[in-house]
Design an enzyme around this catalytic site. Structure first.
Site, PDB file in Angstrom:
ATOM      1  CG  HIS A 165     -10.636  39.482 -12.680  1.00 22.79           C
ATOM      2  ND1 HIS A 165     -11.244  40.596 -12.155  1.00 22.79           N
ATOM      3  CD2 HIS A 165     -11.212  39.286 -13.893  1.00 22.79           C
ATOM      4  CE1 HIS A 165     -12.154  41.041 -12.999  1.00 22.79           C
ATOM      5  NE2 HIS A 165     -12.161  40.258 -14.058  1.00 22.79           N
ATOM      6  CG  ASP A 379      -4.769  39.196  -3.786  1.00 23.96           C
ATOM      7  OD1 ASP A 379      -5.501  38.944  -4.751  1.00 23.96           O
ATOM      8  OD2 ASP A 379      -5.190  39.364  -2.625  1.00 23.96           O
TER       9      ASP A 379
HETATM   10  C1  GDG Z   1     -10.086  38.353  -7.388  1.00 21.24           C
HETATM   11  C2  GDG Z   1      -8.551  38.380  -7.350  1.00 21.24           C
HETATM   12  C3  GDG Z   1      -8.629  40.863  -7.662  1.00 21.24           C
HETATM   13  C4  GDG Z   1     -14.791  40.215   1.267  1.00 21.24           C
HETATM   14  N1  GDG Z   1     -15.449  39.714   2.336  1.00 21.24           N
HETATM   15  C5  GDG Z   1     -16.725  40.059   2.185  1.00 21.24           C
HETATM   16  C6  GDG Z   1     -16.842  40.780   0.994  1.00 21.24           C
HETATM   17  N2  GDG Z   1     -15.662  40.869   0.458  1.00 21.24           N
HETATM   18  C7  GDG Z   1     -15.395  41.604  -0.795  1.00 21.24           C
HETATM   19  C8  GDG Z   1     -14.377  42.700  -0.578  1.00 21.24           C
HETATM   20  C9  GDG Z   1     -13.805  42.837  -1.972  1.00 21.24           C
HETATM   21  C10 GDG Z   1     -13.937  41.435  -2.545  1.00 21.24           C
HETATM   22  O1  GDG Z   1     -14.862  40.718  -1.751  1.00 21.24           O
HETATM   23  C11 GDG Z   1     -12.634  40.673  -2.493  1.00 21.24           C
HETATM   24  O2  GDG Z   1     -11.834  41.146  -3.524  1.00 21.24           O
HETATM   25  P1  GDG Z   1     -10.274  40.890  -3.543  1.00 21.24           P
HETATM   26  O3  GDG Z   1      -9.704  41.669  -4.657  1.00 21.24           O
HETATM   27  O4  GDG Z   1      -9.706  41.296  -2.235  1.00 21.24           O
HETATM   28  O5  GDG Z   1     -10.073  39.322  -3.722  1.00 21.24           O
HETATM   29  P2  GDG Z   1     -10.666  38.093  -4.648  1.00 21.24           P
HETATM   30  O6  GDG Z   1     -12.034  37.711  -4.256  1.00 21.24           O
HETATM   31  O7  GDG Z   1      -9.633  37.028  -4.509  1.00 21.24           O
HETATM   32  O8  GDG Z   1     -10.709  38.674  -6.138  1.00 21.24           O
HETATM   33  C12 GDG Z   1      -8.052  39.710  -6.808  1.00 21.24           C
HETATM   34  C13 GDG Z   1     -10.136  40.721  -7.828  1.00 21.24           C
HETATM   35  O9  GDG Z   1     -10.507  39.421  -8.297  1.00 21.24           O
HETATM   36  C14 GDG Z   1     -10.696  41.753  -8.808  1.00 21.24           C
HETATM   37  O10 GDG Z   1     -10.052  41.694 -10.027  1.00 21.24           O
HETATM   38  O11 GDG Z   1      -8.349  42.082  -6.997  1.00 21.24           O
HETATM   39  O12 GDG Z   1      -6.641  39.765  -6.842  1.00 21.24           O
HETATM   40  O13 GDG Z   1      -8.036  37.312  -6.558  1.00 21.24           O
HETATM   41  O14 GDG Z   1     -14.574  43.707  -2.755  1.00 21.24           O
HETATM   42  O15 GDG Z   1     -15.009  43.834  -0.091  1.00 21.24           O
HETATM   43  N3  GDG Z   1     -18.005  41.282   0.536  1.00 21.24           N
HETATM   44  C15 GDG Z   1     -19.103  41.068   1.312  1.00 21.24           C
HETATM   45  N4  GDG Z   1     -19.054  40.367   2.470  1.00 21.24           N
HETATM   46  C16 GDG Z   1     -17.887  39.855   2.956  1.00 21.24           C
HETATM   47  O16 GDG Z   1     -17.862  39.246   4.024  1.00 21.24           O
HETATM   48  N5  GDG Z   1     -20.272  41.555   0.881  1.00 21.24           N
END
Ligand code: GDG
Length: 486
Positions: A165, A379
């Site tokens: 990921h 990222d």
């Molecule tokens: C890893 C990789 C890759 C955020 N704040 C809250 C919340 N979120 C949710 C968002 C989004 C998720 O968390 C974050 O996803 P990201 O992709 O932005 O980042 P990582 O957690 O670092 O994810 C990344 C991912 O895996 C998938 O393969 O894209 O590059 O680092 O869905 O909405 N959700 C809730 N409350 C929050 O305050 N419920």
């Protein structure tokens, strides 16, 4: 997808919250769970992972749910010591910074690699005892890179896929890792390996070529045989992960979400322009980058603090890891200074929430925001960028996006920035704020098409169909039909 698909990830999709003497299980945070939870919600499967609770720690007893949606949950127990050495140590103090371009110092600790091996072995034993003959095992992410090879040795009947990921680093960075060969051979134990982007795949192929006997070309790696194992071909490719477009679209058309979005703006004093950041509080996400740019824009008069609000939502993450405690201090110190300098009595153009929001509420925040700021230093993909686009069902709003997020490969119509270039970031934010309605609509509509075409269901279907196929020509045809980059 049938019942004989087993998803293996470091974390189960739930975590235990203890408050006022009671314990409840809620969905665990982060991109992997968000994506997989949506992709798997309509299928029967088994999910094996750690619950987030150390098994030898005193905590309020609460039984782990046995299923979520159609998915059976099986826990891999980890002691507090293993959590400190494997999860907080090798995974999040070594691999995480190294794989994100070493944007924070990388800790090399021999004993934490030993724990990483031991924990991968525990996962292997549990998967091997649960998996029916010939089952498909889908292993996820950097915490379990040794697992594919361990499983192949113990259960050669299984079909094993691996998806990373996060980014795979350039070979000159990966080559620093004392355990580079073990990691590469561990991952090469899979039948199919997926990365977020073509760049990550290229980096992996270069490291495989530098440090192993295997060699890759055109989406296949041939792994030479040994006394115990025959020669094999591994399928590799870029499978950009996505989001549940339908679910977000449904929320965005719901009157209650629209009302919540109006409420958010009203609570913030009905600014003319609302800028938003939503991230796990992580040093890779570049929260300070956007804050610096915005503060300078307020200070030089380009943004009017009486008409503009910047809201940063940061969800707590990896709070026991030292680097995360430090980044929290840095971000909150910078926010405190900005609030002190820019606020007037009773109101501030900088607003900060350090809390985890209910995920459906996030859609209301996306709908409320005129400009979304996604500025990571590195990222793998970044789901927040895609979620914002999916929530803008009227083709309005503007996305400022770092070139170093995997999502920038698909969302070419965002205002792309180099997060290391503060002046360039400021210019892009101003252009996004001042863009005409027509320009915003043109860009958003193009990005929405990209996201709608490729949702998370399609991502998981494509990966699993390639994993299920053993015929080389069929794999090439499948890839061509899906337009997947090699
Ligand atoms: C890893 C990789 C890759 C955020 N704040 C809250 C919340 N979120 C949710 C968002 C989004 C998720 O968390 C974050 O996803 P990201 O992709 O932005 O980042 P990582 O957690 O670092 O994810 C990344 C991912 O895996 C998938 O393969 O894209 O590059 O680092 O869905 O909405 N959700 C809730 N409350 C929050 O305050 N419920």
């Amino acid at each position: 997808m049938g019942n004989n698909v087993i998803v293996v990830a470091n974390r189960l999709p739930v975590e235990c919250h203890e408050a006022d003497g009671a314990a409840t299980w809620v969905r665990s945070p982060g991109g992997l769970v968000t994506a997989l939870d949506s992709a798997l919600s309509r299928h029967a499967c088994t999910w094996i992972g750690w619950s987030g609770r150390a098994c030898d720690e005193q905590s309020i007893a609460a039984d782990l749910p046995t299923r979520i949606h159609e998915c059976e949950l099986i826990e891999v127990p980890l002691t507090a010591e293993e959590v400190a050495s494997h999860y907080e140590g090798f995974c999040n103090a070594t691999l995480w910074p190294l794989y994100h371009d070493a944007v924070a110092p990388v800790v090399y600790n021999r004993s934490s690699f030993e724990t990483y091996e031991a924990v991968n072995r525990r996962f292997c034993d549990i998967v091997a005892s649960e998996a029916p003959r010939g089952a498909t095992i889908w292993v996820h992410d950097y915490q379990l890179q040794l697992l594919p090879q361990m499983l192949r040795r113990l259960r050669p009947d299984l079909r094993v896929g691996f998806f990373l990921h996060i980014p795979f680093p350039p070979p000159e960075l990966f080559g620093r890792l004392p355990w580079r060969q073990q990691i590469l051979n561990g991952v090469l134990g899979a039948d199919a390996i997926g990365f977020q982007t073509a760049d990550a795949l290229e980096n992996f192929l270069a490291s495989v070529c530098n440090h192993t006997q295997a060699s890759g070309a055109d989406g296949f790696i041939s792994v030479p045989g040994s006394a115990d194992e025959p020669e094999r071909t591994v399928t590799v490719g870029a499978f950009p992960i996505s989001i549940d477009v339908e679910h977000i679209g449904a929320l965005a058309t719901d009157a209650a979400t629209a009302e919540l979005a109006r409420q958010v703006r009203s609570d913030l004093g009905d600014p003319r322009t609302l800028l938003l950041g939503v991230d796990r509080l992580d040093y890779t996400k570049g929260i300070e980058v956007r804050l610096q740019a915005i503060v300078e824009l307020f200070e030089d008069g380009s943004l009017n603090p009486y008409e503009t609000v910047f809201l940063q939502i940061a969800s707590p993450s990896r709070q026991n890891v030292e680097q995360y405690q430090r980044i929290r201090e840095q971000v909150e110190g910078a926010i405190g200074r900005a609030v002190g300098d820019l606020s007037r009595l009773g109101t501030s153009p900088i607003q900060y929430l350090y809390q985890s929001m209910p995920s459906d509420d996030l859609v209301a925040f996306y709908m409320a925001a005129d400009v979304m700021l996604v500025t990571p230093l590195r990222d793998g993909m970044n789901l927040v960028a895609k979620e914002y686009v999916a929530a803008r069902i009227h083709d309005d709003g503007a996305l400022v996006l770092s070139e170093f997020a995997g999502a920038a490969r698909e969302l070419r119509d965002a205002w792309l920035i180099n997060p290391y270039d503060t002046d360039g970031t400021k210019r892009a934010i101003l252009r996004a704020v001042r863009a005409s309605k027509t320009e915003k609509a043109r860009r958003m509509s193009a990005m929405r098409q990209a996201v709608v075409r490729h949702d998370v269901q399609r991502w998981s279907d494509e990966f699993l169909s390639i994993l299920a196929t053993t015929d080389r020509q069929e794999i090439i045809d499948l890839r061509e039909r899906s337009g997947l980059p090699l």
